[in-house]
Design an enzyme around this catalytic site. Structure first.
Site, PDB file in Angstrom:
ATOM      1  CE  LYS A 113      -2.957   2.108   4.716  1.00  0.00           C
ATOM      2  NZ  LYS A 113      -2.487   1.120   3.804  1.00  0.00           N
ATOM      3  CB  SER A 159      -0.952   0.023   1.201  1.00  0.00           C
ATOM      4  OG  SER A 159      -0.234   0.220   2.399  1.00  0.00           O
TER       5      SER A 159
END
Length: 184
Positions: free
Chosen positions: A86, A43
């Site tokens: 993230k 990701s």
């Protein structure tokens, strides 16, 4: 003979003291200052890859608030035993809009396209969303937008879920670097 036994116990006591101090020091550092983190998944590619070993600074956010562009480790809001990594895209008070593959931020009446120098210019998000963040909320996205499970899927994260900021890539050694926050 008695002095040999006494010397043995004195030496053993000194070793136990060193082990205790070292263990306590490592515990305090890992609990309150720096935490290791291993990246799992794709990701955050191309900036972070599977099995990259990072150091997470846990003390900075005790003195300042997280900022847009910082890469953070946080507890997944739907299962706090799971940790994610993230990038912060939206901060409290922002309206985060994704349309036509580009992200815009609306804040205090100003509308700006989010310049993301850490992403490939060809990368575009296929998701459309429009989220207004509350006073304690952050919007986080993976750098690999089309292969990331993030705020576009489950919403904003609360400040209390953020563990720390990624500061250093330690391993693999050929990727060792101190991480910088992009300026917007």
């Amino acid at each position: 003979m008695q002095s040999t036994i006494k010397n043995f116990f004195v030496s053993a006591w000194e070793i136990l003291e060193v082990v205790f101090v070292a263990t306590a020091t490592v515990f305090l550092i890992r609990t309150f200052l720096v935490q290791p983190f291993v990246v799992s998944g794709a990701s955050m590619e191309p900036n972070f890859s599977e099995k990259d070993y990072l150091l997470i600074d846990e003390i900075t956010y005790r003195f300042k608030e997280p900022e847009r562009g910082e890469v953070v480790v946080f507890r997944y809001p739907l299962d706090e035993s799971v940790f994610f990594i993230k990038r912060i895209i939206g901060i409290p008070g922002d309206q985060v809009i994704s349309q036509g593959g580009r992200i815009r931020i609306v804040r205090d009446g100003a509308d700006m396209a989010l310049n993301e120098p850490y992403l490939s210019s060809e990368l575009k998000s296929s998701d459309n969303f429009n989220v207004t963040l509350g006073t304690d909320q952050y919007f986080v996205l993976g750098d690999n937008r089309s292969h990331s499970f993030d705020s576009k899927n489950w919403g904003a994260i609360n400040r209390e879920n953020i563990v720390g900021i990624a500061r250093v890539v330690l391993f693999p050694f050929n990727r060792f670097e101190f991480l910088e926050v992009p300026s917007y």
